[in-house]
Enzyme design. Structure first.
Site, PDB file in Angstrom:
ATOM      1  N   LYS A  68       0.845  -1.210   0.000  1.00  0.00           N
ATOM      2  CA  LYS A  68       0.000   0.000   0.000  1.00  0.00           C
ATOM      3  C   LYS A  68       0.874   1.251   0.000  1.00  0.00           C
ATOM      4  O   LYS A  68       1.909   1.287   0.665  1.00  0.00           O
ATOM      5  CB  LYS A  68      -0.896  -0.024   1.252  1.00  0.00           C
ATOM      6  N   MET A 110     -10.142   6.744  -0.300  1.00  0.00           N
ATOM      7  CA  MET A 110      -9.511   6.178   0.897  1.00  0.00           C
ATOM      8  C   MET A 110      -8.697   7.229   1.651  1.00  0.00           C
ATOM      9  O   MET A 110      -8.689   7.247   2.880  1.00  0.00           O
ATOM     10  CB  MET A 110      -8.615   4.998   0.512  1.00  0.00           C
ATOM     11  N   LEU A 159      -5.328   7.591   1.421  1.00  0.00           N
ATOM     12  CA  LEU A 159      -4.024   7.011   1.775  1.00  0.00           C
ATOM     13  C   LEU A 159      -3.920   6.511   3.223  1.00  0.00           C
ATOM     14  O   LEU A 159      -2.945   6.821   3.918  1.00  0.00           O
ATOM     15  CB  LEU A 159      -2.875   8.005   1.490  1.00  0.00           C
ATOM     16  N   CYS A 200      -2.526  10.216  -6.443  1.00  0.00           N
ATOM     17  CA  CYS A 200      -3.653   9.939  -5.556  1.00  0.00           C
ATOM     18  C   CYS A 200      -4.685  11.056  -5.689  1.00  0.00           C
ATOM     19  O   CYS A 200      -4.378  12.215  -5.408  1.00  0.00           O
ATOM     20  CB  CYS A 200      -3.205   9.813  -4.102  1.00  0.00           C
TER      21      CYS A 200
HETATM   22  C1  SIN Z   1      -6.245   6.269  -1.605  1.00  0.00           C
HETATM   23  O1  SIN Z   1      -5.680   5.793  -0.610  1.00  0.00           O
HETATM   24  O2  SIN Z   1      -6.938   7.289  -1.547  1.00  0.00           O
HETATM   25  C2  SIN Z   1      -6.064   5.599  -2.934  1.00  0.00           C
HETATM   26  C3  SIN Z   1      -4.641   5.662  -3.357  1.00  0.00           C
HETATM   27  C4  SIN Z   1      -4.458   6.229  -4.710  1.00  0.00           C
HETATM   28  O3  SIN Z   1      -5.419   6.391  -5.457  1.00  0.00           O
HETATM   29  O4  SIN Z   1      -3.328   6.529  -5.063  1.00  0.00           O
END
Ligand code: SIN
Length: 307
Positions: A44, A70, A72, A126
């Site tokens: 992740k 999300m 991150l 992101c």
């Molecule tokens: C997120 O954690 O918001 C997703 C990660 C991403 O789209 O890079």
């Protein structure tokens, strides 16, 4: 049927990986992926310190894919460096992002100084951080950042890009990326800031950012394939492509490879199906290849026909 491939000089049983963000936050999830039939695993996206991420609900599966914001959530860069230090996979992928310019540099300096010997995926895309634009939509900033990074970073580095929708933008971004010794470009991250509405409640389906979130899954395959193809035909051959977006079946994997991807990542479908998805996709890819008379990935990789 031979599904084996090599990437950055390392042999892999097949071309499939998880997309960073799905089933790769904890040691347990990462170990489950390692035990699956995925050819390689990425952790992740890590930030310098752990993050709880955005308020829930923040990920919803829909009929044609998914929407997420999300924000991150992750256990911090040290956690993932520690995880990879315990592992013996020949090729390890560590995703990383900073919350601002300085943090990007600090995080990469930390990886440079660490014992990590795998490939770092620098997430420039992101779409879910309130108030923070995606770096890779700012071409000057991307060039400045990569210029500074390659002044000190000597380990293998790839970048995760957002989707682009204009041929001029493919040209401009490829011209920038070709100036750097990147191992790969990963296209695409989710299609940023879509909106899904629940017809029963007339409300959005995720809480952060008033319902705006990154779209993945079936919705995004044509955009993903276009980005893979556009960069495959514009980047110097040393920069490989990882194709991500809209992979539900072995035929989808085949199409990403046909467009020029060397590896193919699975996000939404992994979330829906769990790590068993990799066994299904490898079997389906083998069946597609057999039906078309191909013996190995090299027989068709990049060889998309035009009319
Ligand atoms: C997120 O954690 O918001 C997703 C990660 C991403 O789209 O890079």
């Amino acid at each position: 049927m031979n599904l084996q491939t090599t990437f950055y000089g390392q042999p892999l049983a097949n071309c499939l990986m998880n997309a960073s963000g799905v089933h790769c936050m904890t040691n347990t999830e990462l170990a489950e992926l390692a035990a699956s039939q995925a050819g390689a695993v990425i952790s992740k996206t890590a930030t310098l310190t752990a993050r709880a991420g955005n308020p829930e609900p923040r990920y919803v599966d829909t009929s044609l894919g998914s929407i997420n914001s999300m924000g991150l959530p992750n256990l911090g860069l040290d956690y993932y460096l520690d995880y990879w230090a315990t592992r013996t996979e020949p090729l390890q992928f560590l995703s990383v992002a900073g919350m601002n310019y300085t943090e990007n540099i600090t995080a990469l300096k930390k990886i440079e100084a660490s014992d990590f010997t795998g490939i770092t995926e620098f997430n420039l895309s992101c779409p879910n951080l309130p108030g923070k634009p995606q770096i890779a939509y700012d071409f000057e900033l991307t060039k400045k950042l990569l210029t500074e990074v390659f002044q000190f970073f000597t380990k293998p580095l790839g970048v995760k890009l957002p989707p682009y929708f204009d041929l001029a933008h493919f040209d401009q971004m490829a011209e920038i990326l070709n100036q750097f010794p990147l191992v790969y470009v990963n296209s695409i991250n989710s299609v940023g800031n879509g909106l899904v509405i629940d017809p029963k409640t007339d409300a959005v389906v995720i809480k952060p950012k008033a319902g705006f979130g990154g779209i993945g899954g079936e919705y995004v395959k044509p955009t993903a394939l276009a980005n893979v193809r556009a960069f495959y035909t514009r980047l110097k051959p040393e920069i490989k492509i990882i194709g991500t977006g809209g992979v539900l079946t072995g035929q989808d994997v085949f199409e990403h490879l046909l467009c020029g991807a060397s590896l193919v990542q699975v996000g939404t479908q992994l979330h829906q199906e769990g790590p068993e998805v990799f066994a299904r996709l490898t079997a389906e890819l083998a069946a597609v290849m057999e039906q078309k008379g191909y013996q190995s990935l090299a027989d068709f990789q990049g060889k998309l026909k035009t009319l």
